[in-house]
Design a protein around this motif. Sequence first.
Motif: not given
Length: 102
Positions: A75-101
């Motif tokens: 359970s702890s590992l699942g919660d932790a990796y969910s947070l890690g992948f959320t951070v990576c998803g946000i970083a990917g969206l920021v990269c997409c926004l920078i590329t578009v701009l």
Amino acid sequence: MASATTSMLRDYGFTLGPAVIGAIATAKAVSGLTGKLHGANLAAADLGKAEGILSGGGPLAVEHADPTVAGLAVSSLGDAYSLGFTVCGIAGLVCCLITVLL
């Protein structure tokens, strides 16, 4: 020159991404599992054993070594990796926004 820079940044991201996910997930899993262990009403011997395994080998070691708390570790590992992948998803969206701009 632009292609080489793009390739270098991509390689840097491929190297840094898993390291960031691993660091975030491990830190979050250790703190989450520590809290869950203290709230699980375990016997003192089981709690001491699980904390010893956690401090020596981390949450994955607890999952595989101690069946009494394996569910808490998963359970702890699942919660932790969910947070890690959320951070990576946000970083990917920021990269997409920078590329578009740009």
